[in-house]
Design a protein around this motif. Sequence first.
Motif, PDB file in Angstrom:
ATOM      1  N   THR A  17       0.797  -1.226   0.000  1.00  0.00           N
ATOM      2  CA  THR A  17       0.000   0.000   0.000  1.00  0.00           C
ATOM      3  C   THR A  17       0.829   1.274   0.000  1.00  0.00           C
ATOM      4  O   THR A  17       0.294   2.356  -0.245  1.00  0.00           O
ATOM      5  N   GLY A  18       2.104   1.163   0.296  1.00  0.00           N
ATOM      6  CA  GLY A  18       2.938   2.358   0.318  1.00  0.00           C
ATOM      7  C   GLY A  18       4.404   2.004   0.168  1.00  0.00           C
ATOM      8  O   GLY A  18       4.917   1.152   0.889  1.00  0.00           O
ATOM      9  N   LEU A  19       5.067   2.653  -0.796  1.00  0.00           N
ATOM     10  CA  LEU A  19       6.488   2.389  -1.017  1.00  0.00           C
ATOM     11  C   LEU A  19       7.320   3.099   0.049  1.00  0.00           C
ATOM     12  O   LEU A  19       7.039   4.236   0.423  1.00  0.00           O
ATOM     13  N   GLY A  20       8.345   2.412   0.529  1.00  0.00           N
ATOM     14  CA  GLY A  20       9.215   2.994   1.530  1.00  0.00           C
ATOM     15  C   GLY A  20      10.598   2.393   1.424  1.00  0.00           C
ATOM     16  O   GLY A  20      11.084   2.108   0.327  1.00  0.00           O
ATOM     17  N   ILE A  21      11.206   2.173   2.556  1.00  0.00           N
ATOM     18  CA  ILE A  21      12.555   1.616   2.613  1.00  0.00           C
ATOM     19  C   ILE A  21      12.672   0.762   3.862  1.00  0.00           C
ATOM     20  O   ILE A  21      11.932   0.969   4.828  1.00  0.00           O
ATOM     21  N   THR A  22      13.544  -0.215   3.847  1.00  0.00           N
ATOM     22  CA  THR A  22      13.848  -1.012   5.031  1.00  0.00           C
ATOM     23  C   THR A  22      15.240  -0.636   5.509  1.00  0.00           C
ATOM     24  O   THR A  22      16.224  -0.813   4.794  1.00  0.00           O
ATOM     25  N   ARG A  23      15.293  -0.049   6.687  1.00  0.00           N
ATOM     26  CA  ARG A  23      16.581   0.363   7.265  1.00  0.00           C
ATOM     27  C   ARG A  23      17.080  -0.745   8.181  1.00  0.00           C
ATOM     28  O   ARG A  23      16.322  -1.281   8.982  1.00  0.00           O
ATOM     29  N   VAL A  24      18.365  -1.059   8.075  1.00  0.00           N
ATOM     30  CA  VAL A  24      18.943  -2.173   8.822  1.00  0.00           C
ATOM     31  C   VAL A  24      20.206  -1.717   9.548  1.00  0.00           C
ATOM     32  O   VAL A  24      21.029  -0.988   8.991  1.00  0.00           O
ATOM     33  N   ALA A  25      20.340  -2.147  10.787  1.00  0.00           N
ATOM     34  CA  ALA A  25      21.544  -1.876  11.577  1.00  0.00           C
ATOM     35  C   ALA A  25      21.992  -3.174  12.238  1.00  0.00           C
ATOM     36  O   ALA A  25      21.210  -4.114  12.386  1.00  0.00           O
ATOM     37  N   SER A  26      23.229  -3.224  12.638  1.00  0.00           N
ATOM     38  CA  SER A  26      23.778  -4.418  13.280  1.00  0.00           C
ATOM     39  C   SER A  26      23.604  -4.346  14.788  1.00  0.00           C
ATOM     40  O   SER A  26      23.917  -3.326  15.410  1.00  0.00           O
ATOM     41  N   PHE A  27      23.079  -5.420  15.358  1.00  0.00           N
ATOM     42  CA  PHE A  27      23.064  -5.586  16.809  1.00  0.00           C
ATOM     43  C   PHE A  27      24.305  -6.359  17.245  1.00  0.00           C
ATOM     44  O   PHE A  27      24.904  -6.081  18.274  1.00  0.00           O
ATOM     45  N   LYS A  28      24.688  -7.320  16.415  1.00  0.00           N
ATOM     46  CA  LYS A  28      25.879  -8.137  16.666  1.00  0.00           C
ATOM     47  C   LYS A  28      26.412  -8.637  15.332  1.00  0.00           C
ATOM     48  O   LYS A  28      25.656  -9.154  14.518  1.00  0.00           O
ATOM     49  N   GLU A  35      -7.535   9.179  10.032  1.00  0.00           N
ATOM     50  CA  GLU A  35      -6.338   8.960   9.227  1.00  0.00           C
ATOM     51  C   GLU A  35      -5.199   9.806   9.792  1.00  0.00           C
ATOM     52  O   GLU A  35      -5.413  10.794  10.481  1.00  0.00           O
ATOM     53  N   ASN A  36      -3.977   9.427   9.431  1.00  0.00           N
ATOM     54  CA  ASN A  36      -2.796  10.078   9.991  1.00  0.00           C
ATOM     55  C   ASN A  36      -2.781  11.594   9.808  1.00  0.00           C
ATOM     56  O   ASN A  36      -2.405  12.347  10.709  1.00  0.00           O
ATOM     57  N   GLY A  37      -3.166  12.045   8.625  1.00  0.00           N
ATOM     58  CA  GLY A  37      -3.099  13.471   8.319  1.00  0.00           C
ATOM     59  C   GLY A  37      -3.980  14.344   9.187  1.00  0.00           C
ATOM     60  O   GLY A  37      -3.692  15.543   9.379  1.00  0.00           O
ATOM     61  N   LYS A  38      -5.066  13.775   9.721  1.00  0.00           N
ATOM     62  CA  LYS A  38      -5.981  14.552  10.552  1.00  0.00           C
ATOM     63  C   LYS A  38      -5.311  15.032  11.851  1.00  0.00           C
ATOM     64  O   LYS A  38      -5.763  16.006  12.466  1.00  0.00           O
ATOM     65  N   ASN A  60       0.368   6.316  16.138  1.00  0.00           N
ATOM     66  CA  ASN A  60      -0.508   5.143  16.268  1.00  0.00           C
ATOM     67  C   ASN A  60      -1.552   5.249  17.374  1.00  0.00           C
ATOM     68  O   ASN A  60      -2.749   5.027  17.123  1.00  0.00           O
ATOM     69  N   PRO A  61      -1.169   5.567  18.618  1.00  0.00           N
ATOM     70  CA  PRO A  61      -2.192   5.620  19.676  1.00  0.00           C
ATOM     71  C   PRO A  61      -3.235   6.714  19.441  1.00  0.00           C
ATOM     72  O   PRO A  61      -4.433   6.500  19.690  1.00  0.00           O
ATOM     73  N   LEU A  62      -2.793   7.880  18.971  1.00  0.00           N
ATOM     74  CA  LEU A  62      -3.746   8.974  18.747  1.00  0.00           C
ATOM     75  C   LEU A  62      -4.744   8.624  17.650  1.00  0.00           C
ATOM     76  O   LEU A  62      -5.956   8.836  17.807  1.00  0.00           O
ATOM     77  N   THR A  63      -4.256   8.077  16.537  1.00  0.00           N
ATOM     78  CA  THR A  63      -5.184   7.715  15.456  1.00  0.00           C
ATOM     79  C   THR A  63      -6.100   6.578  15.874  1.00  0.00           C
ATOM     80  O   THR A  63      -7.265   6.521  15.463  1.00  0.00           O
ATOM     81  N   ALA A  64      -5.588   5.666  16.713  1.00  0.00           N
ATOM     82  CA  ALA A  64      -6.409   4.540  17.172  1.00  0.00           C
ATOM     83  C   ALA A  64      -7.556   5.016  18.057  1.00  0.00           C
ATOM     84  O   ALA A  64      -8.684   4.517  17.953  1.00  0.00           O
ATOM     85  N   ILE A  65      -7.273   5.965  18.935  1.00  0.00           N
ATOM     86  CA  ILE A  65      -8.309   6.462  19.845  1.00  0.00           C
ATOM     87  C   ILE A  65      -9.264   7.425  19.143  1.00  0.00           C
ATOM     88  O   ILE A  65     -10.478   7.378  19.339  1.00  0.00           O
ATOM     89  N   LEU A  66      -8.720   8.297  18.291  1.00  0.00           N
ATOM     90  CA  LEU A  66      -9.556   9.292  17.612  1.00  0.00           C
ATOM     91  C   LEU A  66     -10.244   8.720  16.374  1.00  0.00           C
ATOM     92  O   LEU A  66     -11.159   9.336  15.840  1.00  0.00           O
ATOM     93  N   SER A  67      -9.773   7.548  15.920  1.00  0.00           N
ATOM     94  CA  SER A  67     -10.317   6.878  14.738  1.00  0.00           C
ATOM     95  C   SER A  67     -10.259   7.784  13.500  1.00  0.00           C
ATOM     96  O   SER A  67     -11.262   8.016  12.823  1.00  0.00           O
ATOM     97  N   THR A  73       1.824  10.245   4.812  1.00  0.00           N
ATOM     98  CA  THR A  73       0.859   9.137   4.928  1.00  0.00           C
ATOM     99  C   THR A  73      -0.512   9.672   5.343  1.00  0.00           C
ATOM    100  O   THR A  73      -1.257   8.996   6.045  1.00  0.00           O
ATOM    101  N   ALA A  74      -0.829  10.865   4.885  1.00  0.00           N
ATOM    102  CA  ALA A  74      -2.031  11.575   5.347  1.00  0.00           C
ATOM    103  C   ALA A  74      -3.317  10.768   5.195  1.00  0.00           C
ATOM    104  O   ALA A  74      -4.207  10.833   6.052  1.00  0.00           O
ATOM    105  N   GLU A  75      -3.428   9.980   4.135  1.00  0.00           N
ATOM    106  CA  GLU A  75      -4.658   9.229   3.879  1.00  0.00           C
ATOM    107  C   GLU A  75      -4.658   7.848   4.523  1.00  0.00           C
ATOM    108  O   GLU A  75      -5.654   7.131   4.459  1.00  0.00           O
TER     109      GLU A  75
END
Length: 294
Positions: free
Chosen positions: A136-147, A195-198, A186-193, A239-241
């Motif tokens: 649903t949305g193009l992005g990137i996967t960022r990776v770092a080493s833990f060990k 979309e992110n942009g709102k 996440n918590p604000l959009t979950a409680i207010l129901s 990610t407004a919509e």
Amino acid sequence: MRIGIIGGGAIGLLFASRLSGNHSVTLYTRTMEQASIINRDGLCLIENGESRLLTGIVSKAMEEGTSSEDLIIITVKQYHLSQILPVIERIQVPLLFLQNGYGHISYLKQLQSPVIYVGVVEHGALKHDQNTVEHTGLGITRVASFKGSLDQLSLLDEKINRFPFSKSGNYHSMLIDKLVVNAVINPLTAILSVENGKLISNPFYYQLFQALFEEISAILELPNKMGSFEHVKSVCFATAENRSSMLKDIDNGRKTEIDAILGYILSEAKRKEKSDCVTASLYKMVKGKESQGG
């Protein structure tokens, strides 16, 4: 390369579909039913309204154990990690963990693998059914080493169409940056129901957005508070919509990742004796919604 992917959720299905073009992929699912469906019918990837059926992916139930892989990617939610630890704790091949939050770092110290990576996924993915995922949305996967060394991870050098990887030098700052985004949106959009942009366009919601960020930034002692704030806002605009994953979980009566996200921040507030009124209130609201199944 032989890649094992643990988790048949949206991210697991997305990674299996995207990586199968270049690699031999085995997808390990929680249930035998899902594995059977994927082996029989293939995996369907939806992008820009078009569907593509992929048939070269092998799927097994986790109870069967892992095979001989060169890399294992763990995509299950953080609250499911304890269930798969017995399967992966003695594995010696490189492991890549793709969980939200920061609490999963404590699990990694129990593992025997000499090479462990952590990553954050900025793609949007929606699971439609057992073998169908929508990118649903193009992005990137960022990776770092833990060990171990990141030089051993060949995925960082590949040019996979519409599915890039990038290297991060410090896993702590990488995970905290993503944690702040998730903890505010996440918590604000979950409680207010909404979309992110709102969270930005509605002036009253924006006040909540600002108050929550202020408290979280104080708890986590962010080194670049203004830069972090602008980053969270930019994610909201980009990610407004979108409806956040936590809002989708609430809408569908599923368990959320609130413990992995705000739970970690609350534990840090307690440890540092910092004020957590807004964070604690939102945590209780989401847990209340969660306990009612939406």
